[in-house]
Design a protein around this motif. Structure first.
Motif, short mmCIF file in Angstrom:
data_model
loop_
_atom_site.label_atom_id
_atom_site.label_comp_id
_atom_site.label_asym_id
_atom_site.label_seq_id
_atom_site.Cartn_x
_atom_site.Cartn_y
_atom_site.Cartn_z
N ASP A 8 -2.56 14.01 -0.37
CA ASP A 8 -2.54 13.02 0.71
C ASP A 8 -3.81 12.20 0.84
OD1 ASP A 8 0.02 13.88 1.42
OD2 ASP A 8 -0.80 15.48 2.66
N ARG A 9 -4.74 12.32 -0.07
CA ARG A 9 -6.06 11.69 0.09
C ARG A 9 -6.15 10.25 -0.40
NH1 ARG A 9 -10.66 16.13 -1.47
NH2 ARG A 9 -10.10 17.62 0.13
N THR A 10 -5.28 9.84 -1.29
CA THR A 10 -5.47 8.55 -1.96
C THR A 10 -4.27 7.63 -1.75
OG1 THR A 10 -6.85 9.61 -3.62
CG2 THR A 10 -5.96 7.44 -4.18
N HIS A 11 -4.57 6.38 -1.45
CA HIS A 11 -3.57 5.32 -1.37
C HIS A 11 -3.93 4.25 -2.39
CE1 HIS A 11 -2.77 7.24 2.50
NE2 HIS A 11 -1.61 6.63 2.47
N VAL A 12 -2.90 3.62 -2.94
CA VAL A 12 -3.10 2.55 -3.92
C VAL A 12 -2.50 1.26 -3.40
CG1 VAL A 12 -3.26 4.06 -5.95
CG2 VAL A 12 -1.02 3.27 -5.18
N ALA A 13 -3.10 0.15 -3.81
CA ALA A 13 -2.54 -1.17 -3.55
C ALA A 13 -1.87 -1.62 -4.84
CB ALA A 13 -3.64 -2.14 -3.15
N ILE A 14 -0.61 -2.01 -4.74
CA ILE A 14 0.20 -2.36 -5.90
C ILE A 14 0.66 -3.82 -5.77
CG2 ILE A 14 2.31 -1.82 -7.20
CD1 ILE A 14 0.45 0.56 -7.11
N ALA A 15 0.45 -4.59 -6.82
CA ALA A 15 0.99 -5.96 -6.91
C ALA A 15 1.66 -6.09 -8.27
CB ALA A 15 -0.12 -6.99 -6.76
N ILE A 57 0.86 -1.18 0.00
CA ILE A 57 0.00 0.00 0.00
C ILE A 57 0.90 1.23 0.00
CG2 ILE A 57 -1.85 1.25 1.19
CD1 ILE A 57 -2.66 -1.61 0.28
N LEU A 58 0.67 2.11 -0.97
CA LEU A 58 1.48 3.32 -1.12
C LEU A 58 0.58 4.54 -1.26
CD1 LEU A 58 3.83 2.00 -3.96
CD2 LEU A 58 4.35 2.06 -1.52
N ARG A 59 1.10 5.68 -0.84
CA ARG A 59 0.42 6.93 -1.13
C ARG A 59 0.49 7.14 -2.64
NH1 ARG A 59 -0.75 10.56 2.54
NH2 ARG A 59 0.90 9.85 3.91
N LEU A 60 -0.60 7.57 -3.23
CA LEU A 60 -0.63 7.80 -4.67
C LEU A 60 0.46 8.80 -5.07
CD1 LEU A 60 -2.04 7.44 -7.45
CD2 LEU A 60 -3.49 9.38 -6.82
N ASP A 61 1.17 8.48 -6.14
CA ASP A 61 2.14 9.41 -6.71
C ASP A 61 1.93 9.47 -8.22
OD1 ASP A 61 3.51 7.25 -7.95
OD2 ASP A 61 4.90 7.06 -6.28
N ILE A 95 -4.03 -2.56 -8.06
CA ILE A 95 -5.11 -3.54 -7.91
C ILE A 95 -6.24 -3.05 -7.02
CG2 ILE A 95 -3.61 -5.51 -8.39
CD1 ILE A 95 -3.58 -5.97 -5.27
N GLY A 96 -6.04 -1.87 -6.43
CA GLY A 96 -7.08 -1.30 -5.59
C GLY A 96 -6.65 0.08 -5.12
N PHE A 97 -7.62 0.80 -4.56
CA PHE A 97 -7.30 2.13 -4.03
C PHE A 97 -8.37 2.58 -3.05
CE2 PHE A 97 -9.99 3.03 -7.62
CZ PHE A 97 -10.72 4.16 -7.27
N VAL A 98 -8.02 3.58 -2.27
CA VAL A 98 -8.94 4.18 -1.32
C VAL A 98 -8.66 5.68 -1.28
CG1 VAL A 98 -7.43 3.81 0.70
CG2 VAL A 98 -9.90 4.01 1.03
N SER A 99 -9.72 6.47 -1.14
CA SER A 99 -9.57 7.92 -1.08
C SER A 99 -10.51 8.48 -0.02
CB SER A 99 -9.90 8.53 -2.44
OG SER A 99 -9.68 9.92 -2.43
#
Length: 180
Positions: free
Chosen positions: A61-68, A8-12, A73-77
């Motif tokens: 700072d609002r969005t995080h992404v799940a990376i595989a 899980i990473l902060r969106l860039d 593969i997913g995200f949350v905001s």
């Protein structure tokens, strides 16, 4: 304990196109029986990528992404509530995980990074999406009776809210005593 195959990473800026692709794919996977096909077919990767890039600049700072394997593969905001009559200070604006990753724990990791337990949140979910509603109930969200038509599909959404979880000292994030 086995390490998860995602992170899980902060969106860039390097993930805005992947976020756009994931968002559109999730809508097409999850809502094909809820949203008119012409709406799903009209989504455009380039336009959605541009919107993701603008949002990243405005709200870094609002969005995080799940990376595989370098794929989103997913995200949350999360951000301030967008409701005209705000019921909570913050809103879970979006939370999506690709169908192939349902049930793996990706969504759990995303929600944990997004929500502060001591803060209340609201969210809107399609009324005819019991799977998502059940997931949110696991994290303390409950229907509050509010309904509306989603702005570009007309599909009915219902609001769910979550009260802050009291701290050990019996107060919430705003310092108020827990009413329970």
């Amino acid at each position: 304990m086995t390490e998860a195959p995602w992170r899980i990473l902060r969106l860039d800026a390097g993930h805005t196109r992947g976020l756009a692709e994931c968002h559109i794919a999730c809508w097409r996977e999850a809502y094909r029986d809820l949203v008119p096909a012409h709406v799903l077919d009209a989504f455009d990767i380039e336009r959605r990528t541009e919107q993701c890039e603008r949002d990243l600049v405005r709200y870094p700072d609002r969005t995080h992404v799940a990376i595989a394997d370098d794929v989103v593969i997913g995200f949350v905001s999360v951000g301030p509530s967008r409701d005209a009559h705000t019921t909570t200070p913050l809103e879970l604006h979006a939370m999506y995980v690709r169908c192939a990753w349902h049930g793996t724990g990706v969504a759990d990791d995303l929600i944990h990074v997004a929500l502060d337990p001591s803060t209340s949140y609201s969210l809107w979910v399609f009324e005819q999406n019991p799977r998502a509603q059940a997931f949110y109930r696991r994290y303390g969200f409950a229907l509050d009776g509010a309904r509306k038509a989603e702005f570009f599909t007309g599909t009915v959404e219902v609001r769910m809210v979550r009260d802050p979880v009291p701290r050990r000292d019996g107060t919430t994030a705003d310092g108020a005593a827990d009413p329970g």
